[in-house]
Design a protein around this motif. Structure first.
Motif, PDB file in Angstrom:
ATOM      1  N   ILE A 293      15.977  16.616   7.535  1.00 11.89           N
ATOM      2  CA  ILE A 293      15.889  15.536   8.526  1.00 11.89           C
ATOM      3  C   ILE A 293      15.470  14.222   7.868  1.00 11.89           C
ATOM      4  CG2 ILE A 293      14.647  14.744  10.581  1.00 11.89           C
ATOM      5  CD1 ILE A 293      14.522  17.793  11.374  1.00 11.89           C
ATOM      6  N   LEU A 294      14.438  14.267   7.007  1.00 14.80           N
ATOM      7  CA  LEU A 294      13.977  13.041   6.347  1.00 14.80           C
ATOM      8  C   LEU A 294      15.018  12.504   5.360  1.00 14.80           C
ATOM      9  CD1 LEU A 294      10.219  13.853   5.601  1.00 14.80           C
ATOM     10  CD2 LEU A 294      11.105  12.152   7.203  1.00 14.80           C
ATOM     11  N   SER A 295      15.688  13.409   4.655  1.00 16.83           N
ATOM     12  CA  SER A 295      16.640  12.989   3.625  1.00 16.83           C
ATOM     13  C   SER A 295      17.964  12.510   4.199  1.00 16.83           C
ATOM     14  CB  SER A 295      16.918  14.145   2.656  1.00 16.83           C
ATOM     15  OG  SER A 295      15.756  14.531   1.966  1.00 16.83           O
ATOM     16  N   ALA A 296      18.396  13.106   5.293  1.00 16.95           N
ATOM     17  CA  ALA A 296      19.768  12.861   5.746  1.00 16.95           C
ATOM     18  C   ALA A 296      19.902  12.347   7.167  1.00 16.95           C
ATOM     19  CB  ALA A 296      20.585  14.139   5.580  1.00 16.95           C
ATOM     20  N   VAL A 297      19.245  12.991   8.122  1.00 16.71           N
ATOM     21  CA  VAL A 297      19.350  12.497   9.496  1.00 16.71           C
ATOM     22  C   VAL A 297      18.777  11.080   9.565  1.00 16.71           C
ATOM     23  CG1 VAL A 297      18.707  12.891  11.905  1.00 16.71           C
ATOM     24  CG2 VAL A 297      19.204  14.846  10.416  1.00 16.71           C
TER      25      VAL A 297
ATOM     26  N   GLU B  94      35.634  22.517  -1.446  1.00 16.37           N
ATOM     27  CA  GLU B  94      35.872  21.183  -0.927  1.00 16.37           C
ATOM     28  C   GLU B  94      34.803  20.808   0.106  1.00 16.37           C
ATOM     29  OE1 GLU B  94      38.107  18.970  -1.906  1.00 16.37           O
ATOM     30  OE2 GLU B  94      38.773  20.394  -3.448  1.00 16.37           O
ATOM     31  N   PRO B  95      34.468  19.519   0.200  1.00 14.46           N
ATOM     32  CA  PRO B  95      33.520  19.079   1.225  1.00 14.46           C
ATOM     33  C   PRO B  95      34.080  19.341   2.620  1.00 14.46           C
ATOM     34  CG  PRO B  95      33.912  17.354  -0.413  1.00 14.46           C
ATOM     35  CD  PRO B  95      34.949  18.408  -0.636  1.00 14.46           C
ATOM     36  N   PRO B  96      33.226  19.442   3.627  1.00 12.72           N
ATOM     37  CA  PRO B  96      33.710  19.614   5.000  1.00 12.72           C
ATOM     38  C   PRO B  96      34.655  18.475   5.393  1.00 12.72           C
ATOM     39  CG  PRO B  96      31.355  20.036   4.903  1.00 12.72           C
ATOM     40  CD  PRO B  96      31.745  19.489   3.554  1.00 12.72           C
ATOM     41  N   THR B  97      35.637  18.799   6.201  1.00  7.38           N
ATOM     42  CA  THR B  97      36.627  17.788   6.623  1.00  7.38           C
ATOM     43  C   THR B  97      36.130  16.958   7.796  1.00  7.38           C
ATOM     44  OG1 THR B  97      37.671  19.451   8.045  1.00  7.38           O
ATOM     45  CG2 THR B  97      38.563  19.186   5.815  1.00  7.38           C
ATOM     46  N   ASP B  98      34.950  17.324   8.346  1.00  5.15           N
ATOM     47  CA  ASP B  98      34.408  16.587   9.505  1.00  5.15           C
ATOM     48  C   ASP B  98      32.994  16.093   9.207  1.00  5.15           C
ATOM     49  OD1 ASP B  98      33.334  19.133   9.348  1.00  5.15           O
ATOM     50  OD2 ASP B  98      33.175  19.376  11.528  1.00  5.15           O
ATOM     51  N   PRO B  99      32.817  15.273   8.152  1.00  4.31           N
ATOM     52  CA  PRO B  99      31.464  14.850   7.763  1.00  4.31           C
ATOM     53  C   PRO B  99      30.744  14.115   8.887  1.00  4.31           C
ATOM     54  CG  PRO B  99      33.107  13.427   6.745  1.00  4.31           C
ATOM     55  CD  PRO B  99      33.857  14.579   7.361  1.00  4.31           C
ATOM     56  N   VAL B 100      29.411  14.276   8.908  1.00  7.23           N
ATOM     57  CA  VAL B 100      28.593  13.586   9.908  1.00  7.23           C
ATOM     58  C   VAL B 100      27.837  12.416   9.279  1.00  7.23           C
ATOM     59  CG1 VAL B 100      28.330  15.573  11.421  1.00  7.23           C
ATOM     60  CG2 VAL B 100      26.725  15.249   9.518  1.00  7.23           C
ATOM     61  N   GLY B 101      28.014  12.224   7.969  1.00  7.91           N
ATOM     62  CA  GLY B 101      27.326  11.153   7.260  1.00  7.91           C
ATOM     63  C   GLY B 101      28.027  10.886   5.941  1.00  7.91           C
ATOM     64  N   GLU B 102      27.282  10.306   4.994  1.00  9.82           N
ATOM     65  CA  GLU B 102      27.845   9.971   3.693  1.00  9.82           C
ATOM     66  C   GLU B 102      27.064  10.665   2.578  1.00  9.82           C
ATOM     67  OE1 GLU B 102      29.165   5.619   3.340  1.00  9.82           O
ATOM     68  OE2 GLU B 102      27.662   5.532   4.928  1.00  9.82           O
TER      69      GLU B 102
ATOM     70  N   GLY C 269       0.801  -1.227   0.000  1.00 10.97           N
ATOM     71  CA  GLY C 269       0.000   0.000   0.000  1.00 10.97           C
ATOM     72  C   GLY C 269       0.828   1.268   0.000  1.00 10.97           C
ATOM     73  N   SER C 270       1.996   1.218   0.633  1.00  7.68           N
ATOM     74  CA  SER C 270       2.900   2.370   0.595  1.00  7.68           C
ATOM     75  C   SER C 270       4.334   1.882   0.727  1.00  7.68           C
ATOM     76  CB  SER C 270       2.582   3.384   1.698  1.00  7.68           C
ATOM     77  OG  SER C 270       2.893   2.854   2.975  1.00  7.68           O
ATOM     78  N   GLY C 271       5.258   2.698   0.235  1.00  6.17           N
ATOM     79  CA  GLY C 271       6.673   2.384   0.329  1.00  6.17           C
ATOM     80  C   GLY C 271       7.459   3.650   0.592  1.00  6.17           C
ATOM     81  N   TRP C 272       8.485   3.540   1.441  1.00  9.44           N
ATOM     82  CA  TRP C 272       9.254   4.715   1.852  1.00  9.44           C
ATOM     83  C   TRP C 272      10.738   4.371   1.816  1.00  9.44           C
ATOM     84  CZ3 TRP C 272       6.071   8.759   2.394  1.00  9.44           C
ATOM     85  CH2 TRP C 272       4.718   8.464   2.612  1.00  9.44           C
ATOM     86  N   VAL C 273      11.517   5.193   1.130  1.00  5.77           N
ATOM     87  CA  VAL C 273      12.942   4.899   0.962  1.00  5.77           C
ATOM     88  C   VAL C 273      13.778   6.145   1.243  1.00  5.77           C
ATOM     89  CG1 VAL C 273      14.727   4.092  -0.628  1.00  5.77           C
ATOM     90  CG2 VAL C 273      12.420   3.123  -0.767  1.00  5.77           C
ATOM     91  N   ALA C 274      14.739   6.000   2.138  1.00  4.74           N
ATOM     92  CA  ALA C 274      15.713   7.054   2.411  1.00  4.74           C
ATOM     93  C   ALA C 274      17.026   6.678   1.726  1.00  4.74           C
ATOM     94  CB  ALA C 274      15.913   7.205   3.916  1.00  4.74           C
ATOM     95  N   VAL C 275      17.771   7.685   1.303  1.00  4.58           N
ATOM     96  CA  VAL C 275      19.003   7.459   0.540  1.00  4.58           C
ATOM     97  C   VAL C 275      20.156   8.246   1.147  1.00  4.58           C
ATOM     98  CG1 VAL C 275      20.135   7.701  -1.715  1.00  4.58           C
ATOM     99  CG2 VAL C 275      17.700   7.100  -1.596  1.00  4.58           C
ATOM    100  N   LYS C 276      21.318   7.595   1.239  1.00  2.00           N
ATOM    101  CA  LYS C 276      22.549   8.281   1.646  1.00  2.00           C
ATOM    102  C   LYS C 276      23.606   8.056   0.571  1.00  2.00           C
ATOM    103  CE  LYS C 276      24.533   4.413   4.286  1.00  2.00           C
ATOM    104  NZ  LYS C 276      25.166   4.010   5.561  1.00  2.00           N
ATOM    105  N   ASN C 277      24.707   8.802   0.676  1.00  2.00           N
ATOM    106  CA  ASN C 277      25.865   8.609  -0.201  1.00  2.00           C
ATOM    107  C   ASN C 277      25.507   8.806  -1.668  1.00  2.00           C
ATOM    108  OD1 ASN C 277      28.532   8.123  -0.745  1.00  2.00           O
ATOM    109  ND2 ASN C 277      28.439   5.907  -0.406  1.00  2.00           N
ATOM    110  N   SER C 278      24.724   9.852  -1.951  1.00  2.00           N
ATOM    111  CA  SER C 278      24.315  10.169  -3.314  1.00  2.00           C
ATOM    112  C   SER C 278      24.815  11.557  -3.691  1.00  2.00           C
ATOM    113  CB  SER C 278      22.783  10.075  -3.433  1.00  2.00           C
ATOM    114  OG  SER C 278      22.355  10.255  -4.770  1.00  2.00           O
ATOM    115  N   ASN C 279      24.341  12.047  -4.830  1.00  2.00           N
ATOM    116  CA  ASN C 279      24.680  13.378  -5.325  1.00  2.00           C
ATOM    117  C   ASN C 279      23.420  14.047  -5.868  1.00  2.00           C
ATOM    118  OD1 ASN C 279      27.757  14.033  -5.359  1.00  2.00           O
ATOM    119  ND2 ASN C 279      27.674  11.874  -5.922  1.00  2.00           N
ATOM    120  N   HIS C 280      23.577  15.226  -6.431  1.00  2.00           N
ATOM    121  CA  HIS C 280      22.451  16.008  -6.960  1.00  2.00           C
ATOM    122  C   HIS C 280      21.568  15.151  -7.861  1.00  2.00           C
ATOM    123  CE1 HIS C 280      20.386  19.124  -9.341  1.00  2.00           C
ATOM    124  NE2 HIS C 280      20.656  19.937  -8.339  1.00  2.00           N
ATOM    125  N   PHE C 281      20.235  15.148  -7.594  1.00  2.00           N
ATOM    126  CA  PHE C 281      19.365  14.211  -8.322  1.00  2.00           C
ATOM    127  C   PHE C 281      18.474  14.830  -9.388  1.00  2.00           C
ATOM    128  CE2 PHE C 281      15.423  13.741  -5.206  1.00  2.00           C
ATOM    129  CZ  PHE C 281      15.081  15.070  -5.409  1.00  2.00           C
TER     130      PHE C 281
END
Length: 361
Positions: free
Chosen positions: A246-250, A268-276, A108-120
């Motif tokens: 929050i939904l996309s990344a946290v 350059e990306p931050p040198t102290d990433p909190v995720g991927e 009936g429903s499906g929910w997917v979160a994504v990490k480690n991606s780029n501009h979509f």
């Protein structure tokens, strides 16, 4: 400023060739090109082939994986988290939305979160995938930090677009596709190329003062949330942008807030990433999980007709249904071609020369 017009097929072939030369598999190159071309066809020029050079620059910096192994890393019956392996968001996002749709077909429903991606690309592309299955589609992504929260002059959020798409009957789908900032960064890029000032309320300078300079972000300024400022409801845009982040990344394990890697390669990306990487979030809901699909579509048609017949302040103007202008653009541009400004054409021809492939003209 001069415009050149190209057929959809010509731009599609050129774009596929760029992605193939970048090292993408054939199917990925075709899919990535389709996402960008759909943007141009729908009149969202800021997210179409004009963005090609940006993807290539990130790939050259080894910040985009041209041949990723995209996989599910966490899953329940109705939810999943996808690791994009640093791939093009143009490829990772449809992969994730397909999973949401397949889950919705069963549960009936499906929910997917994504990490480690780029501009979509445009959020609407992915949400509309669900519409084709008589489902309501939801698509959102976080993005490079360019937006200052209400009362701040520090960039902490991206333009963080969200899209809701609803299937109609005899009318095109209702598609609410928007940035949660006062304007998408791509619109500033268009103004920069055309050397035009931007409307008041889009950006502020580094001291928090309003500006109409399209180059303000390069000078330390920031975009404003939807609503522009505290006196015009910017807290609402800030809240929407925070929800997307929050939904996309946290939720997924991607980078959020000021840690989101920039789309521009010279930063350059931050040198102290909190995720991927960058994060996305997708949802698909079967309409017939709530009422018969045809009943819903008949009533959405009725909704559309009633709103279209609304009395307006100016008798020469009509209420616009969300997604209606893009649908009109798509019909017109499929027939008459896609216009590109000379700055974009020159940029793409220079890109082709660098990559050793045929240019646009």
């Amino acid at each position: 400023m001069k415009f050149y017009t190209f057929t959809e097929q010509h731009l599609r072939s050129f774009t596929e060739n760029v992605f193939l030369t970048m090292g993408c598999p054939q199917t990925d190159a075709q899919l990535a090109a389709d996402v960008l071309l759909r943007s141009d066809l729908r009149g969202i020029d800021s997210h179409g082939v004009a963005r090609l050079s940006g993807y290539i620059r990130l790939w050259e910096k080894k910040r985009i994986n041209a041949n990723p192994i995209v996989k599910v890393v966490h899953e329940t019956a109705t939810t999943a988290t996808v690791d994009g392996d640093g791939g093009l968001g143009l490829v990772v996002a449809p992969f994730a939305m397909k999973i949401a749709i397949e889950k919705a077909k069963t549960y009936g429903s499906g929910w997917v979160a994504v990490k480690n991606s780029n501009h979509f690309g445009i959020a609407g592309y992915h949400a509309l995938m669900a519409v084709e299955e008589d489902m309501i589609g939801i698509s959102m992504t976080n993005a490079s930090p360019l937006v200052a929260p209400t009362y701040a002059n520090e960039r902490l959020l991206g333009t963080n677009p969200m899209c809701y798409a609803f299937p109609a009957g005899k009318y095109p789908a209702v598609v609410v596709d928007m940035a949660t900032a006062a304007a998408a960064n791509g619109k500033l890029e268009i103004a920069q190329r055309a050397n035009h000032p931007i409307p008041e309320g889009w950006v502020q300078d580094k001291d928090g003062n309003g500006s109409i300079n399209p180059h303000e972000l390069k000078e330390g300024g920031s975009l404003l949330p939807l609503g522009s400022d505290k006196d015009h409801g910017s807290h609402k845009g800030y809240g929407l942008g925070a929800t997307v982040d929050i939904l996309s990344a946290v939720l997924s394990g991607a980078n959020y807030g000021p840690w989101v890697p920039p789309f521009v390669a010279f930063l350059e990306p931050p040198t102290d990433p909190v995720g991927e990487g960058i994060g996305h979030f997708f949802g698909a809901m079967r309409v017939d999980g709530f009422r018969p699909a045809q009943d819903f579509k008949d009533h959405l048609d009725n909704w559309i007709e009633r709103f279209k017949s609304a009395k307006t302040v100016d008798p020469d103007k009509k209420v616009i249904i969300p997604g209606e202008p893009e649908y009109a653009f798509e019909n017109e541009r499929k027939k008459n071609g896609i216009p590109l400004i000379d700055a974009v054409v020159n940029d793409l021809n220079a890109l082709a020369l660098k990559m050793g492939i045929a240019g646009l003209s």
